[in-house]
Scaffold this active site. Sequence first.
Site, PDB file in Angstrom:
ATOM      1  N   HIS A 142     -16.739  -7.921   5.473  1.00  0.00           N
ATOM      2  CA  HIS A 142     -15.397  -6.789   5.264  1.00  0.00           C
ATOM      3  C   HIS A 142     -14.883  -6.723   6.539  1.00  0.00           C
ATOM      4  O   HIS A 142     -15.248  -5.869   7.345  1.00  0.00           O
ATOM      5  CB  HIS A 142     -16.072  -5.550   4.665  1.00  0.00           C
ATOM      6  CG  HIS A 142     -15.168  -4.685   4.131  1.00  0.00           C
ATOM      7  ND1 HIS A 142     -15.230  -3.683   3.271  1.00  0.00           N
ATOM      8  CD2 HIS A 142     -13.871  -4.410   4.842  1.00  0.00           C
ATOM      9  CE1 HIS A 142     -14.001  -3.061   3.095  1.00  0.00           C
ATOM     10  NE2 HIS A 142     -13.278  -3.176   3.937  1.00  0.00           N
ATOM     11  N   HIS A 167     -10.856  -6.155   8.481  1.00  0.00           N
ATOM     12  CA  HIS A 167      -9.150  -6.069   8.515  1.00  0.00           C
ATOM     13  C   HIS A 167      -8.810  -6.584   9.659  1.00  0.00           C
ATOM     14  O   HIS A 167      -9.018  -6.166  11.030  1.00  0.00           O
ATOM     15  CB  HIS A 167      -8.687  -4.573   8.297  1.00  0.00           C
ATOM     16  CG  HIS A 167      -9.207  -3.874   7.107  1.00  0.00           C
ATOM     17  ND1 HIS A 167      -8.497  -3.926   5.826  1.00  0.00           N
ATOM     18  CD2 HIS A 167     -10.442  -3.186   6.696  1.00  0.00           C
ATOM     19  CE1 HIS A 167      -8.971  -3.205   5.110  1.00  0.00           C
ATOM     20  NE2 HIS A 167     -10.308  -2.873   5.338  1.00  0.00           N
ATOM     21  N   LYS A 212     -10.646  -8.539  -4.297  1.00  0.00           N
ATOM     22  CA  LYS A 212     -10.720  -7.202  -4.084  1.00  0.00           C
ATOM     23  C   LYS A 212     -10.122  -6.153  -4.878  1.00  0.00           C
ATOM     24  O   LYS A 212      -9.014  -6.249  -5.124  1.00  0.00           O
ATOM     25  CB  LYS A 212     -10.203  -6.816  -2.523  1.00  0.00           C
ATOM     26  CG  LYS A 212     -10.231  -5.481  -1.880  1.00  0.00           C
ATOM     27  CD  LYS A 212     -11.798  -5.189  -1.834  1.00  0.00           C
ATOM     28  CE  LYS A 212     -12.000  -3.705  -1.261  1.00  0.00           C
ATOM     29  NZ  LYS A 212     -11.783  -3.619   0.159  1.00  0.00           N
ATOM     30  N   HIS A 257     -13.602  -1.175  -3.350  1.00  0.00           N
ATOM     31  CA  HIS A 257     -13.449   0.173  -2.478  1.00  0.00           C
ATOM     32  C   HIS A 257     -13.844   1.193  -3.771  1.00  0.00           C
ATOM     33  O   HIS A 257     -12.797   1.575  -4.660  1.00  0.00           O
ATOM     34  CB  HIS A 257     -11.985   0.383  -2.155  1.00  0.00           C
ATOM     35  CG  HIS A 257     -12.041   1.642  -1.293  1.00  0.00           C
ATOM     36  ND1 HIS A 257     -11.828   1.779   0.001  1.00  0.00           N
ATOM     37  CD2 HIS A 257     -11.940   2.809  -1.790  1.00  0.00           C
ATOM     38  CE1 HIS A 257     -11.862   2.987   0.251  1.00  0.00           C
ATOM     39  NE2 HIS A 257     -12.056   3.804  -0.621  1.00  0.00           N
ATOM     40  N   HIS A 284     -18.619  -0.977   1.965  1.00  0.00           N
ATOM     41  CA  HIS A 284     -18.772   0.262   2.705  1.00  0.00           C
ATOM     42  C   HIS A 284     -19.359   1.415   2.007  1.00  0.00           C
ATOM     43  O   HIS A 284     -18.811   2.626   1.918  1.00  0.00           O
ATOM     44  CB  HIS A 284     -17.463   0.831   3.446  1.00  0.00           C
ATOM     45  CG  HIS A 284     -16.431   0.825   2.605  1.00  0.00           C
ATOM     46  ND1 HIS A 284     -16.294   1.138   1.521  1.00  0.00           N
ATOM     47  CD2 HIS A 284     -15.002   0.307   2.845  1.00  0.00           C
ATOM     48  CE1 HIS A 284     -14.985   1.141   0.646  1.00  0.00           C
ATOM     49  NE2 HIS A 284     -14.320   0.490   1.520  1.00  0.00           N
ATOM     50  N   ASP A 338     -16.008  -3.303   7.934  1.00  0.00           N
ATOM     51  CA  ASP A 338     -14.729  -2.592   7.797  1.00  0.00           C
ATOM     52  C   ASP A 338     -13.941  -2.266   9.049  1.00  0.00           C
ATOM     53  O   ASP A 338     -13.486  -1.022   8.974  1.00  0.00           O
ATOM     54  CB  ASP A 338     -15.119  -1.150   6.813  1.00  0.00           C
ATOM     55  CG  ASP A 338     -13.783  -0.815   6.336  1.00  0.00           C
ATOM     56  OD1 ASP A 338     -12.641  -1.414   6.088  1.00  0.00           O
ATOM     57  OD2 ASP A 338     -13.815   0.447   5.846  1.00  0.00           O
TER      58      ASP A 338
END
Length: 348
Positions: free
Chosen positions: A14, A16, A100, A137, A175, A248
């Site tokens: 995960h 970004h 996602k 999420h 997460h 994350d």
Amino acid sequence: MTQTLTIPRPDDWHLHLRDGAMLKAVLPETARHFGRAIIMPNLVPPVVTGADASAYRDRILAAMPEGADFTPLMTLYLTEETDPEDVAKAAADGLVHAVKLYPAGATTNSASGVTDFDKVRPVLEKMAEIGLPLCLHGEVTDPDIDIFDREAVFIDRVLDPIRKATPGLRVVMEHVTTADAVAYVQGAPKDLAATITAHHLVINRNHILVGGIRPHYYCLPVAKREVHRQALVTAATSGDARFFLGTDSAPHIDALKEHACGCAGCFTATNAVSVVAEIFDRESALDQLAAFLSLNGATHYKLPVSVRTLTLRKGEHCTYPSKIDSDDGPVTVFDPGFPLHWSVTTGK
């Protein structure tokens, strides 16, 4: 006395990377220690179609540091207009490795997410048919629900109904932050797994609020009580194959973190492996470190474990930069609040 531990090169399930100047600044931080990463699609505009994912992958590869050996695993952003056949083609082409799901408004750049879950049922059914994982999420966005309860409520209101209505759908709860989520994963079949971040293994909500508001510990889902942090540590160090690292890591420039309405996210790409090793060492669970960092995620995503290695050495206090620079501004590296002793070297 120095201790040495060699494990298969870790993966980040995960991540970004953002885009543009930020992508160029943060990609080397991940590529230094990780061999692969599931890339989040919440750009502006989001990565919705196979064509979007292909173009984004090209930009990532163009920003790759010279000599780096890193594979971005692309994902698609699920919207109520997502075409099931486009998803299936992107998966068949080996372009995307997951889809996602963001509940609309749940976190950074989630405005295009899902409000009516019935509208995405055809996509979920197609994913179950072809074996493509759903990453989600896991928070409701109902303003009547306390922010510290949003994950637990999501399990009851959204996740459990989705899984019951779509048999065979492979799901990754990303997460996770609560004992509720840990228990839910432990009680489910093997088609459900969860990522745990480095920072949620370290911080509880006191770190954010006690002694003043500390914006660089603010993330979504927000850190919870200490009892929940302890549940995450127990799950991560247990060797249970359903739990694995997803950092994350979420970079924001300091000007947007240290702000009247600061952005959510902890930037951990730089030191995540050392932070996790420190936690496992404290728990006398170094024998489970390779499972959490290198083995379990690959198994769930049905990918081969890396043949390359990474070596950690325990010695004197190892240091990392407190910030990295980008053309947009500085980004603060997550500070665990305690010394790190496990330094990292790449292997063969």
